[in-house]
Each structure stands twice: as C-alpha cells, then as structure tokens.
Design an enzyme around this catalytic site. Structure first.
Site, PDB file in Angstrom:
ATOM      1  N   GLU A 114      32.186-103.056 -20.766  1.00 51.70           N
ATOM      2  CA  GLU A 114      30.858-102.467 -20.925  1.00 51.70           C
ATOM      3  C   GLU A 114      30.919-101.243 -21.848  1.00 51.70           C
ATOM      4  O   GLU A 114      30.001-101.011 -22.646  1.00 51.70           O
ATOM      5  CB  GLU A 114      30.292-102.086 -19.557  1.00 51.70           C
ATOM      6  N   GLU A 134      34.212-108.267 -11.934  1.00 53.85           N
ATOM      7  CA  GLU A 134      33.621-107.588 -10.778  1.00 53.85           C
ATOM      8  C   GLU A 134      33.305-108.501  -9.599  1.00 53.85           C
ATOM      9  O   GLU A 134      33.498-108.122  -8.435  1.00 53.85           O
ATOM     10  CB  GLU A 134      32.337-106.847 -11.198  1.00 53.85           C
TER      11      GLU A 134
END
Length: 259
Positions: A114, A134
C-alpha cells in the site's frame, strides 16, 4: 535530514525518503507513520524539489504494518489511531505535488505494498515479493489496498492478492502492471535516481499540473485536484492582481477579464 525513522536526503532537485527500521524489515509503526508525514511535509515545502524517491533501508522495502504496533489495540483505537491515521498519511504521500518514485529494494507486503502504491512509478529489484496477505491473519487491507490499489492496478489483480493470497514475483508484478520496471538486486535505488533525473529535466510546472490531471482521470481526489488546478490558473491572472490591489487600496475592483 533525519526525521525520526524516515531519512530525507536532498540532492539537487531530487529528494530521497528512506524508511529506516531495517531490523524489522521496515515494518511500520506509529512513529514511522508520523515520520512519513514529516518527510512529506519537508518535500512539499521545498520549492527546489522536482521529484522524490521512496525506498527502504536494508533488505526490505516494507514488510507492512507491525503487528506488535496494532495487535493489542481496542477496535475503536485500531480504526482511528491506526487505520484512519495511516490512511491520511498515505494520501499525503500520494498527492505530493512532485512525481514520486518507489524504489522497491525488498519485499513489499500488506501495508508495504500500500505504501508502494502511493508512488507514481515503481521500480523493483528482481528478488522481491509483492502481495496483500492480510486476510490470512483475519485482517483486511486498511491503507487503501482495496481502493487506491484497485484504481491503479485493477480489481482482478487485487482480488488475486487479497482474496487468494497470491504472492507475486517482481517479474509477475511487472507483467500485471503493479511495477513499471525490474532491475537486478541492489540496483533499484540507482535505477530510481536515473529515472528521477529524467523527470527532473522536464518542466516542473507542467509535471505538477499533469500529475493533477492524471489524478482526476483516475478518480483520485478529484475535488482537491480540480480546485488546485483552478487556483493555479486564476492565480496567474490580471483579474486576481486587480482584485488584491483593490482590496488593499480600499476601492472598487475594475476587472478587465485579463488572464
């Protein structure tokens, strides 16, 4: 200059921001998030800077958010102090007035990917891995992994990483459009500097405006981009100079429609 756990070095028109927590593969904690914000402010405030590079110290670019930093947070604390706070800082980096190059010298996973996603150009070393792991922890991407990364890489690529847990090599990531170039181990920063010199030789005003225009086309922060473009345009007009002069001189403005 050093800013906490992010080092900022300026060489001519190029600023290099280095996340510096190599013993943890540059996993991000609250101190690092604050340091990234400070680094963005430093770059933004320096009119001599025309392009910036973001990289990591040691063997990693960033292994993502440090689980020890957020694992014990209460849900409301996690949502505000971690996710919303990080989101604001990543948005700050993504909307820097200058082009930003990510030199991926090591793995970019989860929050690390990210972070790489805020850059305009990504150059990766051949040995790195890229992914959004995640959901394997029962967690979801929180720093625009399902938003900015979808806009920039495409929904299906993000589905494969976030839903399927696929981890891509640098060459696979280049084929999918996640990174723009792949270089040999240990040379990403040098390649980024070469590309930065290429950018810095171009018109700085045009670069800033084109970056805003591309953000508009990509559906990224349209309101800010449109108002920034409009303000830059109006700030150069004779009408604005007349408006400011009339206010200072306490008289009615005599606008002539001067651009």
């Amino acid at each position: 200059m050093a800013s906490g756990t992010v080092k900022v070095e300026i060489d001519g028109h190029v600023a290099t921001m280095t996340v510096s927590r190599p013993e943890k593969l540059n996993a991000l904690d609250l101190d690092m998030l604050r340091a990234l914000s400070d680094a963005a402010d430093e770059v933004e405030a320096n009119a001599q800077i025309r392009v910036a590079i973001l990289t990591g110290e040691g063997k990693g670019f960033s292994a993502g958010g440090d689980i020890r930093a957020w694992g014990g947070m209460r849900p409301e604390e996690f949502g505000h102090a971690w996710v919303r706070h990080g989101h604001r800082i990543f948005e700050r980096l993504a909307t820097l007035r200058v082009p930003l190059i990510a030199a991926l010298n090591g793995h970019a996973l989860g929050g690390g990917l990210e972070l790489a996603g805020v850059a305009d150009i990504r150059i990766a070393e051949q040995q790195i891995k890229i992914g959004l792991p995640e959901t394997g922890l029962g967690m979801v991407p929180g720093w625009s992994g399902t938003q900015r990364l979808v806009r920039r890489f495409g929904a299906q690529v993000v589905r494969r990483m976030a839903l399927g847990g696929e981890i891509f090599s640098a060459d696979e990531a280049q084929a999918l459009g996640i990174v723009d170039a792949v270089t040999t181990t240990g040379t990403a920063l040098a390649a980024a500097n070469d590309y930065a010199a290429r950018i810095a030789a171009r018109g700085p005003a045009a670069l800033e405006v084109v970056k805003l225009m591309i953000a508009c086309a990509n559906g990224e922060d349209n309101g800010t981009a449109v108002e920034a473009l409009g303000s830059i345009l109006v700030a150069k007009t004779g009408d604005l100079r007349e408006g400011v002069a009339s206010f200072t001189e306490k008289r009615a403005a005599q606008f002539k429609g001067e651009w």
